[in-house]
Design an enzyme around this catalytic site. Structure first.
Site, PDB file in Angstrom:
ATOM      1  N   ASP A 207       0.873  -1.181   0.000  1.00 13.35           N
ATOM      2  CA  ASP A 207       0.000   0.000   0.000  1.00 13.35           C
ATOM      3  C   ASP A 207       0.908   1.228   0.000  1.00 13.35           C
ATOM      4  O   ASP A 207       2.123   1.134   0.197  1.00 13.35           O
ATOM      5  CB  ASP A 207      -0.961  -0.032   1.201  1.00 13.35           C
TER       6      ASP A 207
ATOM      7  N   ASP B 165      -3.675   7.214  -3.652  1.00 14.21           N
ATOM      8  CA  ASP B 165      -5.020   7.763  -3.867  1.00 14.21           C
ATOM      9  C   ASP B 165      -5.392   8.707  -2.728  1.00 14.21           C
ATOM     10  O   ASP B 165      -4.706   8.754  -1.706  1.00 14.21           O
ATOM     11  CB  ASP B 165      -6.035   6.616  -3.960  1.00 14.21           C
TER      12      ASP B 165
HETATM   13  N1  GUN Z   1      -6.430   1.099   3.185  1.00 15.18           N
HETATM   14  C1  GUN Z   1      -7.690   1.193   3.661  1.00 15.18           C
HETATM   15  N2  GUN Z   1      -8.405   2.069   2.917  1.00 15.18           N
HETATM   16  C2  GUN Z   1      -7.581   2.527   1.956  1.00 15.18           C
HETATM   17  C3  GUN Z   1      -7.777   3.439   0.851  1.00 15.18           C
HETATM   18  O1  GUN Z   1      -8.842   4.015   0.655  1.00 15.18           O
HETATM   19  N3  GUN Z   1      -6.688   3.634   0.047  1.00 15.18           N
HETATM   20  C4  GUN Z   1      -5.485   3.018   0.272  1.00 15.18           C
HETATM   21  N4  GUN Z   1      -4.485   3.229  -0.586  1.00 15.18           N
HETATM   22  N5  GUN Z   1      -5.312   2.157   1.284  1.00 15.18           N
HETATM   23  C5  GUN Z   1      -6.348   1.919   2.112  1.00 15.18           C
END
Ligand code: GUN
Ligand code: ZN
Length: 649
Positions: A88, A123
């Site tokens: 992420d 994002d």
């Molecule tokens: N982890 C939990 N929600 C989100 C999200 O909306 N975007 C991202 N990149 N990671 C997340």
């Protein structure tokens, strides 16, 4: 590559190839915090069996030691895991702690450079309490960043996150824009606050709006969904991937996750868990463990419980019982029941993906079952496609044991002797003419004998609708011997209603559309029945076998002569899957149609429909059954699209 192996409604079992192996979905990716490892990644893979996990590139990049090591050895070596690693981007940190110092290009390039299998765009987390304008700006920026990320992703698969707060139109248009970009996975983001606040009805709206815009040939990840409570519902709505940090967070808090909800260790009276982490323990021995060991045991339990629930949903998909599972699960918390009830608003959309029939029987689990797409399917098809026979009198029966035609056979014989009668059952699905009683799901369903009010109300509404469009001379409800006597004194006529002829005609129109019966049975009809069961097997017209009736779902399979008649009756693309020349060569030999070879097809086709496989010149090549709907057929590059039954010479 992405392949749909099995689907049931929007739910699906897929395979998604990455550099570190193939992910079979639905799948849960446990979150690994590289600075706070609860369960070592090797244990995660070898002992708990997780093929993939997700970690945070922002945390790695912000720690000079981790950053250096990740750039030198790659993220897999850094964390000691040779499975699939998704990363992420730091968006969630901005949701939690406010603005973070980060540039999209940099964090995407970093994820690429440390060898992440699936990296995520930076994002913008659209909060549920944001107004539409602020949301719109965030969605625009997210789209801009996704485009930028796609241009530098290199070999890495890219996750483009659908945002849009609680605005369905914004979710759908964001999804649609993303679908046109070079993105490989679609997380639905910004939903953690909805799940934390148990706003499951809103979650349903958000998932469905996003699904409407997305490319069906890419996996959909529900970002931050890590509680087994929501898996069945989310899987039903077409979510393929989940990630969970909750297993560790809850364990630190002495909380155990179950599909029915969360329990605090201190509140538990017994430990009824057979998972490998709990098996050796009693409640007392678990509670008495030293802090660290206890946390590890609970974290493992939470992962086992989550994994088991995903496996459970997969099994339900194979058995055709996912709706039943979801309805059961959603009864474990009133807020989840809201999620289930919200599905009523989306039944039209869900119906598009609903298979023509399922293997198992449909079980009614309560009033929410009435919202299932199979009810809407029957209602719409009955009122749009069914034509009543010319008999003057209609006798209505109460719902009874199925198949109705067997239950009511003696009564129908008696009544047919004294009146020009036709028969109909007031079923929970709506009015069922006796000749449609074996069609899925009418005969293949089980309802409690004690009816609830909603069901009674539903039947009443349907019958009212029916009363406005029926054209009999007289309709009456069967009310014991008196009805026989009354009809006998009234008319004295006999009924010439032939249930077999009526059945093949009604099923043809119900299954293939209005006018199909006229086209299929346009000559001298011969109905062949099974000697053992007396059920209709084959229908011949002028000596040619046109259709066979399937015993399990009471619907037809087409034979070449029937397929040709329907091809002539319905103009292209009705009932067609149009394949390219390469595919046609194979299909000519009776081989299946695969993804990547479909030029176009009928937008009305539903999974399990009988189809005509034709070439560009509309020459009939083969007959088969669909496994996908149109946008899936056109989008998938791999996997089964039409199961061909026979080639047509
Ligand atoms: N982890 C939990 N929600 C989100 C999200 O909306 N975007 C991202 N990149 N990671 C997340
Ligand atoms: Zn357990």
């Amino acid at each position: 590559m992405f392949e749909i192996l099995k689907r049931d409604g929007l739910a699906r079992i897929c395979r998604f190839d990455t550099k570190h192996g193939t992910l079979e979905t639905p799948a849960l990716l446990p979150v690994l915090n590289p600075r706070l490892i609860t369960i070592p990644p090797s244990v995660m893979k070898e002992e708990l069996g997780f093929q993939a996990l997700i970690t945070n590139s922002y945390i790695i990049r912000n720690d000079p030691v981790l950053r250096q090591a990740a750039l030198e050895k790659g993220v897999h070596q850094l964390i000691g895991y040779d499975g699939i690693v998704m990363t992420d981007s730091g968006t969630f940190q901005s949701h939690m702690y406010g603005e973070v110092e980060l540039v999209n290009k940099d964090i995407v390039a970093f994820q690429r450079d440390i060898g992440s299998d699936i990296g995520t765009v930076l994002d913008i987390f659209t909060e549920p309490d944001w107004g539409p304008e602020k949301t719109r700006q965030a969605v625009d920026e997210t789209l801009h960043r996704t485009k930028e990320a796609a241009s530098i992703k290199g070999e890495m698969k890219l996750a483009g996150v659908v945002q849009g707060s609680v605005y369905p139109d914004q979710r759908e248009s964001c999804a649609r824009e993303m679908a046109s970009m070079d993105v490989d996975v679609h997380p639905i983001g910004g939903v953690v606050p909805l799940m934390e606040r148990y706003r499951f009805a809103d979650l349903v709206d958000v998932i469905i709006a996003s699904k409407k815009g997305l490319m069906p040939a890419r996996p959909v990840h529900l970002f931050g969904a890590g509680h087994p409570m929501v898996f069945a519902l989310a899987i039903l709505l077409g979510c393929d991937m989940f990630d969970s940090a909750s297993y560790a967070k809850f364990a630190r808090d002495d909380r155990l996750m179950f599909p029915e909800g969360t329990m605090h260790l201190a509140d538990m009276k017994t430990l009824e868990c057979e998972c490998p982490a709990c098996r050796a323990h009693t409640l007392e021995s678990l509670a008495a463990l030293p802090d660290k060991e206890r946390m590890l045991a609970l974290a493992k339990h939470n992962l086992y419980a989550s994994k088991k629930e995903i496996e459970r949903a997969k099994r339900a998909m194979h058995e055709g019982t996912l709706w039943e599972l979801v309805e059961t699960r959603c009864r474990s918390h009133p807020a989840l029941l809201d999620g289930l009830r919200r599905l009523r608003e989306h039944r039209k959309y869900l119906e598009r993906f609903e298979p023509l029939s399922r293997e198992g029987a449909m079980f009614y689990t309560g009033p929410e079952s009435l919202n299932r797409p199979c009810f809407l399917r029957y209602e719409e098809r009955y009122f749009e496609r069914y034509r009543q026979p010319p008999n003057k009198i209609l006798v209505g029966f109460e719902d009874a044991e199925r198949p109705y035609s067997r239950t009511y056979a003696p009564l129908m014989a008696k009544l047919s002797d004294v009146a020009d009668a036709h028969f109909l059952v007031m079923s929970p699905f709506g009015p069922v003419p006796i000749e449609l009683d074996e069609v899925y799901p009418i005969a293949q369903s089980l309802f409690p004998k004690i009816k609830d009010r909603e069901m009674e109300e539903h039947v009443k509404e349907m019958m009212e609708h029916f009363s406005h469009c029926q054209q009999y001379g007289m309709c009456l409800l069967y009310d014991g011997e008196g009805t026989v006597e009354m009809l006998s004194s009234l008319s004295g006529e006999k009924s010439d209603f032939d249930i077999d002829v009526a059945k093949v005609r009604a099923v043809a129109d119900y299954q293939f559309g209005k006018g199909a019966a006229d086209a299929l049975f346009d000559g001298k009809m011969q109905i062949v029945k099974s000697k053992n069961t007396d059920k209709i097997r084959n229908v011949l017209v002028d000596g040619q076998h046109v259709v066979s009736m399937r015993a399990p779902d009471g619907l037809f399979t087409l034979r070449p002569a029937g397929a040709k008649k329907l091809q002539k009756k319905f103009p292209s693309p009705r009932m067609r899957v149009i394949v390219n020349a390469d595919s046609a060569e194979f299909n000519k030999e009776g081989k299946n149609v695969f993804g990547g070879f479909v030029l176009d097809c009928d937008p009305e086709l539903i999974p399990m429909d009988e189809v005509l496989v034709v070439n560009e010149a509309d020459e009939l090549i083969a007959i088969g059954r669909t496994v996908l709907v149109r946008n899936e057929m056109l989008a998938v590059k791999k996997g089964l699209v039409v199961k061909v039954r026979e080639a047509v010479a």
